[in-house]
Design a protein around this motif. Sequence first.
Motif, PDB file in Angstrom:
ATOM      1  N   ALA A 137      41.060  44.567  45.848  1.00  0.00           N
ATOM      2  CA  ALA A 137      41.486  43.346  46.565  1.00  0.00           C
ATOM      3  C   ALA A 137      42.086  42.320  45.599  1.00  0.00           C
ATOM      4  CB  ALA A 137      40.301  42.747  47.302  1.00  0.00           C
ATOM      5  N   GLY A 138      42.154  42.654  44.330  1.00  0.00           N
ATOM      6  CA  GLY A 138      42.789  41.769  43.331  1.00  0.00           C
ATOM      7  C   GLY A 138      41.901  40.593  42.934  1.00  0.00           C
ATOM      8  N   LEU A 139      40.604  40.681  43.208  1.00  0.00           N
ATOM      9  CA  LEU A 139      39.765  39.508  42.971  1.00  0.00           C
ATOM     10  C   LEU A 139      39.310  39.360  41.510  1.00  0.00           C
ATOM     11  CD1 LEU A 139      37.802  39.474  46.335  1.00  0.00           C
ATOM     12  CD2 LEU A 139      39.643  37.966  45.595  1.00  0.00           C
ATOM     13  N   PHE A 140      39.660  40.325  40.679  1.00  0.00           N
ATOM     14  CA  PHE A 140      39.400  40.134  39.245  1.00  0.00           C
ATOM     15  C   PHE A 140      40.661  39.634  38.526  1.00  0.00           C
ATOM     16  CE2 PHE A 140      35.800  42.720  40.362  1.00  0.00           C
ATOM     17  CZ  PHE A 140      34.789  42.185  39.582  1.00  0.00           C
ATOM     18  N   ASP A 141      41.768  39.529  39.287  1.00  0.00           N
ATOM     19  CA  ASP A 141      43.008  39.032  38.674  1.00  0.00           C
ATOM     20  C   ASP A 141      42.979  37.509  38.644  1.00  0.00           C
ATOM     21  OD1 ASP A 141      43.678  41.667  38.730  1.00  0.00           O
ATOM     22  OD2 ASP A 141      44.868  41.514  40.586  1.00  0.00           O
ATOM     23  N   LYS A 142      43.674  36.962  37.641  1.00  0.00           N
ATOM     24  CA  LYS A 142      43.697  35.489  37.542  1.00  0.00           C
ATOM     25  C   LYS A 142      44.511  34.919  38.699  1.00  0.00           C
ATOM     26  CE  LYS A 142      45.539  35.455  33.526  1.00  0.00           C
ATOM     27  NZ  LYS A 142      45.859  36.469  32.714  1.00  0.00           N
ATOM     28  N   PRO A 143      43.971  33.921  39.410  1.00  0.00           N
ATOM     29  CA  PRO A 143      44.803  33.291  40.439  1.00  0.00           C
ATOM     30  C   PRO A 143      45.860  32.410  39.765  1.00  0.00           C
ATOM     31  CG  PRO A 143      42.603  32.304  40.391  1.00  0.00           C
ATOM     32  CD  PRO A 143      42.641  33.328  39.304  1.00  0.00           C
ATOM     33  N   GLY A 144      47.001  32.214  40.413  1.00  0.00           N
ATOM     34  CA  GLY A 144      48.045  31.357  39.820  1.00  0.00           C
ATOM     35  C   GLY A 144      47.558  29.922  39.720  1.00  0.00           C
ATOM     36  N   PRO A 145      48.337  29.028  39.056  1.00  0.00           N
ATOM     37  CA  PRO A 145      47.872  27.658  38.849  1.00  0.00           C
ATOM     38  C   PRO A 145      47.571  26.919  40.143  1.00  0.00           C
ATOM     39  CG  PRO A 145      50.115  27.985  38.003  1.00  0.00           C
ATOM     40  CD  PRO A 145      49.609  29.326  38.446  1.00  0.00           C
ATOM     41  N   LEU A 146      48.286  27.272  41.224  1.00  0.00           N
ATOM     42  CA  LEU A 146      48.073  26.558  42.483  1.00  0.00           C
ATOM     43  C   LEU A 146      46.655  26.771  43.012  1.00  0.00           C
ATOM     44  CD1 LEU A 146      49.745  24.767  44.284  1.00  0.00           C
ATOM     45  CD2 LEU A 146      50.402  26.787  45.616  1.00  0.00           C
ATOM     46  N   TYR A 147      46.195  28.032  42.941  1.00  0.00           N
ATOM     47  CA  TYR A 147      44.851  28.333  43.448  1.00  0.00           C
ATOM     48  C   TYR A 147      43.814  28.333  42.329  1.00  0.00           C
ATOM     49  CZ  TYR A 147      47.420  29.666  47.552  1.00  0.00           C
ATOM     50  OH  TYR A 147      48.240  29.638  48.635  1.00  0.00           O
ATOM     51  N   GLY A 148      44.290  28.329  41.104  1.00  0.00           N
ATOM     52  CA  GLY A 148      43.383  28.421  39.965  1.00  0.00           C
ATOM     53  C   GLY A 148      43.103  27.072  39.342  1.00  0.00           C
ATOM     54  N   TYR A 149      43.346  26.985  38.008  1.00  0.00           N
ATOM     55  CA  TYR A 149      42.932  25.800  37.268  1.00  0.00           C
ATOM     56  C   TYR A 149      43.888  24.609  37.371  1.00  0.00           C
ATOM     57  CZ  TYR A 149      39.140  28.469  35.288  1.00  0.00           C
ATOM     58  OH  TYR A 149      37.989  29.189  35.147  1.00  0.00           O
ATOM     59  N   GLY A 150      45.036  24.784  38.105  1.00  0.00           N
ATOM     60  CA  GLY A 150      46.024  23.701  38.168  1.00  0.00           C
ATOM     61  C   GLY A 150      45.405  22.357  38.533  1.00  0.00           C
ATOM     62  N   SER A 151      44.737  22.321  39.701  1.00  0.00           N
ATOM     63  CA  SER A 151      44.179  21.032  40.150  1.00  0.00           C
ATOM     64  C   SER A 151      43.011  20.610  39.256  1.00  0.00           C
ATOM     65  CB  SER A 151      43.731  21.118  41.600  1.00  0.00           C
ATOM     66  OG  SER A 151      42.767  22.136  41.717  1.00  0.00           O
ATOM     67  N   ASP A 152      42.292  21.589  38.705  1.00  0.00           N
ATOM     68  CA  ASP A 152      41.162  21.247  37.819  1.00  0.00           C
ATOM     69  C   ASP A 152      41.674  20.520  36.576  1.00  0.00           C
ATOM     70  OD1 ASP A 152      39.139  22.536  39.370  1.00  0.00           O
ATOM     71  OD2 ASP A 152      39.903  24.445  38.657  1.00  0.00           O
ATOM     72  N   ILE A 153      42.757  21.047  36.012  1.00  0.00           N
ATOM     73  CA  ILE A 153      43.270  20.433  34.771  1.00  0.00           C
ATOM     74  C   ILE A 153      43.722  18.993  35.046  1.00  0.00           C
ATOM     75  CG2 ILE A 153      45.149  20.577  33.045  1.00  0.00           C
ATOM     76  CD1 ILE A 153      44.736  23.673  33.227  1.00  0.00           C
ATOM     77  N   ILE A 154      44.340  18.797  36.201  1.00  0.00           N
ATOM     78  CA  ILE A 154      44.757  17.424  36.552  1.00  0.00           C
ATOM     79  C   ILE A 154      43.513  16.524  36.634  1.00  0.00           C
ATOM     80  CG2 ILE A 154      45.778  15.990  38.400  1.00  0.00           C
ATOM     81  CD1 ILE A 154      47.613  18.430  38.983  1.00  0.00           C
TER      82      ILE A 154
END
Length: 541
Positions: free
Chosen positions: A197-214
Motif C-alpha cells: 500500500a506504499g505506507l513505508f514510502d516517504k509522503p511528499g512535503p504536502l502530506y509529510g513534513y511540509g506543514s511541520d517545518i513551517i
Amino acid sequence: MTDSPELVESALGLQGSPTRKPRSRQLAVIDRDEVAKRICQGALLFIYNDLVINASSWTRSHPGGELAILHFVGRDATNEVLAYHSSEALRRVERYAIARVVVDPQRGWTPLTPPIALGLVRHEDGQRGHWRREGRLRLAAAESSQNSDSSSNGRKDLAVLSLQPEQLEPSDSSLDQQKQHLYALAYRDLKSKLEAAGLFDKPGPLYGYGSDIIRYAALGALAIFFYLKTTGWSGQMASALFLGLMWHQLTFLAHDAGHTGITGNWTKDRAIGIAVANCIGGLSIGWWCDNHNIHHLVPNELEHDPDIQHIPFFAISKQFFGDLWSSYYKRIMAFDAASKTLISIQHRLYYIVLSLARVNLYVLSYSYLLGPKPRRNLMWATEMMGVAMFWTYFGSMIRHLPSWQMRLAYILVSHVAASPVHVQIVLSHFACSTEALGPVESFPARQLRTTMDVVCSPNIEFIHGGLHLQVTHHLFPRMPRHNLRQASSMVKEYCKDQELVYQEHGWIDGNKKVLNVLEDVANQLQFLKEVADNEIEEKLR
Ligand code: HEM
C-alpha cells in the motif's frame, strides 16, 4: 533510500570479519539442544526464519545497540529484525548465518531464555563458557541454579559461572505457542500488505513534513522575535513559551529521526537527529536511541524497559517495592526512604514531576555521552559539539536577561512548555500490562498488550506528533509518522482477525487510567506500611 553496504558493514565493524560468509554455502542443520549448548559456551545466537545467526563478535558495534541483540539470544527474532531494519540491512543479516534449524511449521521455534534475562552476561575474561552474574533478576532468583551465588546485586561480581542448557529452558508459559506463532506469521503478511500500500514510502512535503517545518520555523521565529524585540516580563515569557513549544514539537522530529523514519537512511537520519536533539534541544540522540530501542523491544518489562524505570518518582507495579535490578541501567532500583515517600503520593505529584522531566533528559543524555557505552568516534564528537552548541545559544540567551528572577522564570517557562511530550510518552504505556509472559510471546502480541493509542482528531494530531498512534508505531517503528493513521486501520483489521485487543482511549480517559494505576500502587504501598506499623505495635505491646 537505503544504506550502502559499506556503511552497514562499517557501522557493524564487520569488514573482513571471519563470520562473514558467502550466501551460497551449504549450512549444517543443528537442533535446539545444540543451539542451547553453543549459547552456554558463550555464542550469541538468535533465529531468523530458519537460520541460526551468530552475533558473538560484533554486538558492541550493532547500530541498534548491544542489549537489543542480548534480549533475543536463543529466541526467534525474525519479526523484530523485520520491524527494525532497512531492506539493505535485512539482506546482510543472512551473511551471519552459521547453521539452519528445523522450525516446527505449527508452533514455530521453541524459544530459549536469553542469559541476560537470567541476570547473566559473558565474563570479561573472554573465556568461552565463562559467565558472570550482573544482577539478580526475579526469574533467576526463582531458579535453583547449581551456580547460584548469594552475591549482592549492587556491586560487580566477577565470579566465573558456567551455564547449563537446562537453565535456558523457559518456565512454563500460560500462552499457547501455536497461537503466538500464528500471530507472528500474520504480522509478516500485514507488513507485506502495508508495504504494497506504499505506507513505508516517504509522503511528499504536502502530506509529510511540509506543514511541520513551517510550524517549527514559526515557533522558533516567534521565540527570537520576542526575545530580541521586547525587554519586559510579558515579552520575554512569550519568547520562553514559544521556545519551549518549538522544543516540544522538535522532540517528535528527533523521535522520527531516531527510528530512521524520516529519510530511511540511518546516517542521514542520525545527522538530522543530532541537529535537532543535540544542537537545538541540548539532548543526546545517541542516548535517546540506545534507550528507546530497548524500550521498544521489551516494552513494560519491569527489569528491562528503561521507560518505566522511574524510581524514586514513579512505580507502576508493586514489584518495584522489591529493589529490582535494571538490566538497562546496570544498577538496583533501590526502593529507599525517598522512593517510599514520593511513591506514596505519586498520583498527586505526577504532572508536577513530568512538567520538569526535561531536566532528567539532560542528566540521562550527558551520563550516556560521558559514560562507557558510546564509542569515541566521529558520531560521538559531533554529538558533543551539538550539545556545546545548545549551551552556547541557550546559555547566552539566559545570560543576557536583565535579572536573575527573569532568568529563572525563562528557564522554567521554556522547560514546562516542552513537557506535554512526557505526558504523551508515558500515557502510551503506563496503564498497560506489565506482566512478564516470557519469551514465548510473539512480537505483535507483546506490543499490543503493552501499548495503547490516544484517540484524537486528525486536525490536532500535530500536537501529539504521531505518538498518539503508538500501537501502529510500536508494530512498525520505521513507518513514516504521517502514514500511521492510514496504517492503523489495517492494524485494527489484523487485530480483529487474530482476536487481539487494539487498545485506544481518549486523552482524558487515558490520563485517568494512568492516574488510577499510580494511585493503586501508592495505596498498596500505604497498605504495606500500615501492616508493618501494626506488626511493630503488636510486638511492642
Ligand atoms: C545479523 C543481524 C543484524 C544485523 C546485520 C543488524 C544490522 C543493523 C543495522 C545496519 C542497523 C541500522 C539501521 C538499518 O540500517 O536498518 C540496525 C539497527 C537496529 N537493529 Fe539490528 N542488526 C541485526 C540484528 C538485530 C536484532 C536481532 C535486533 C533485535 C531483536 C536488532 C535490533 C535493531 C534495532 C532496534 C535497531 C535500531 C533501529 C533504528 O535505528 O532505526 N538488530 N541493525
